[in-house]
Design a protein around this motif. Structure first.
Motif, PDB file in Angstrom:
ATOM      1  N   ASP A 128      51.182  32.068  39.886  1.00  0.00           N
ATOM      2  CA  ASP A 128      51.507  30.634  39.953  1.00  0.00           C
ATOM      3  C   ASP A 128      51.440  29.986  38.576  1.00  0.00           C
ATOM      4  O   ASP A 128      51.221  28.795  38.463  1.00  0.00           O
ATOM      5  N   ARG A 174      50.049  42.531  49.967  1.00  0.00           N
ATOM      6  CA  ARG A 174      49.698  41.488  48.995  1.00  0.00           C
ATOM      7  C   ARG A 174      50.895  40.624  48.624  1.00  0.00           C
ATOM      8  O   ARG A 174      50.786  39.408  48.505  1.00  0.00           O
ATOM      9  N   ARG A 198      51.284  51.952  40.019  1.00  0.00           N
ATOM     10  CA  ARG A 198      49.895  51.653  40.351  1.00  0.00           C
ATOM     11  C   ARG A 198      49.147  52.919  40.803  1.00  0.00           C
ATOM     12  O   ARG A 198      48.005  53.147  40.436  1.00  0.00           O
ATOM     13  N   ARG A 228      40.096  38.604  41.326  1.00  0.00           N
ATOM     14  CA  ARG A 228      39.411  39.859  41.643  1.00  0.00           C
ATOM     15  C   ARG A 228      37.886  39.679  41.552  1.00  0.00           C
ATOM     16  O   ARG A 228      37.145  40.208  42.381  1.00  0.00           O
ATOM     17  N   ARG A 230      41.132  28.567  44.365  1.00  0.00           N
ATOM     18  CA  ARG A 230      42.159  28.414  43.331  1.00  0.00           C
ATOM     19  C   ARG A 230      41.846  27.275  42.354  1.00  0.00           C
ATOM     20  O   ARG A 230      41.992  27.432  41.152  1.00  0.00           O
ATOM     21  N   ASP A 233      50.799  36.762  49.133  1.00  0.00           N
ATOM     22  CA  ASP A 233      50.890  35.897  47.950  1.00  0.00           C
ATOM     23  C   ASP A 233      52.100  34.962  48.020  1.00  0.00           C
ATOM     24  O   ASP A 233      52.036  33.827  47.552  1.00  0.00           O
TER      25      ASP A 233
END
Ligand code: CDP
Length: 224
Positions: free
Chosen positions: A129, A178, A155, A38, A107, A182
């Motif tokens: 992950d 998302r 949420r 984020r 990442r 993802d």
């Protein structure tokens, strides 16, 4: 050797709430890896870098400074020295995070930071992950999920409570976007690894889930 619990799962499954509680009970620190993606997205947005522009993002990553602090079991995240812990909790940043998280250049830098923290401290780490890529030797791996409607409702309620103007259908659509993004990326996608225990929290309270994870840790942690 420090200990670790990996909690992975789709958006809004309750990973951070659960991970925070479990870490407090076990005396581990809680590391919210999503906050790092984020923070990268926030920097991209503030720098007018398109979240899908790999070259610009790679350049941006060379000069980004992300640091984490822990006080009273609460994580704070600093982007280039500024506390952005609240600023990263918007719908725009959520989608941006999922878009920038596709790139290896983003990442690898964050994973490096995550592994360094786990090396020196006992952690409960949540993300996408963690069990598959960041900490493949974690002492316990949990895949936390819930139905998409329940996750969107949680949420939506959270954002409304924070005073944000949101639309339920948009929150639900962002979540599905998302999850697909993802799960389908090539590098370190969201997956349930074979040695992860699935916990479906759709009909469970937070305390039920915490209790289950503590039970699994006591029974199945591979450091015992
Ligand atoms: O809290 P929520 O489930 O909405 O998301 P988050 O954990 O804050 O993560 C935001 C986004 O960062 C996710 O949609 C992922 O795209 C990305 N992320 C990731 O790729 N890998 C992680 N270990 C953690 C987050």
């Amino acid at each position: 050797m420090s200990k670790s619990i990996a909690i992975d799962g789709p958006a809004g499954a309750g990973k951070s709430t659960i991970a925070k509680k479990v870490s407090l009970i076990l005396g581990f620190i809680y590391l919210d890896t999503g906050a790092m993606y984020r923070a990268v997205a926030l920097k991209a947005i503030n720098s007018n870098i398109a979240p899908k522009s790999q070259k610009d993002l790679a350049e941006m990553m060379e000069n980004i400074d992300i640091t984490i602090s822990h006080e009273n079991n609460t994580q704070k995240i600093f982007l280039d020295g500024v506390d952005v812990s609240e600023a990263i909790r918007t719908a725009e940043v959520s989608v941006g995070a999922s878009n920038v998280a596709v790139f290896k250049e983003v990442r690898l830098k964050l994973v490096d930071l995550q592994r360094k923290i786990a090396c020196s401290k006992d952690v409960v780490m949540d993300g996408r992950d963690i069990g598959s890529y960041v900490l493949p030797n974690a002492n316990l791996k949990i895949f936390l999920t819930a139905s998409v409607d329940e996750r969107a409702k949680r949420r939506y309620d959270e954002l409304v409570q924070k005073g944000q103007k949101v639309n339920f259908e948009e929150v639900r659509a962002d979540m599905i976007y998302r999850d697909n993004n993802d799960s389908s990326r090539t590098f370190a996608p969201l997956v349930k690894v074979a040695d992860a225990i699935v916990v479906d929290s759709t009909f469970l309270t937070i305390d039920d889930v915490v209790e289950k994870i503590l039970y699994f840790y006591n029974e199945y942690s591979n450091d015992k």
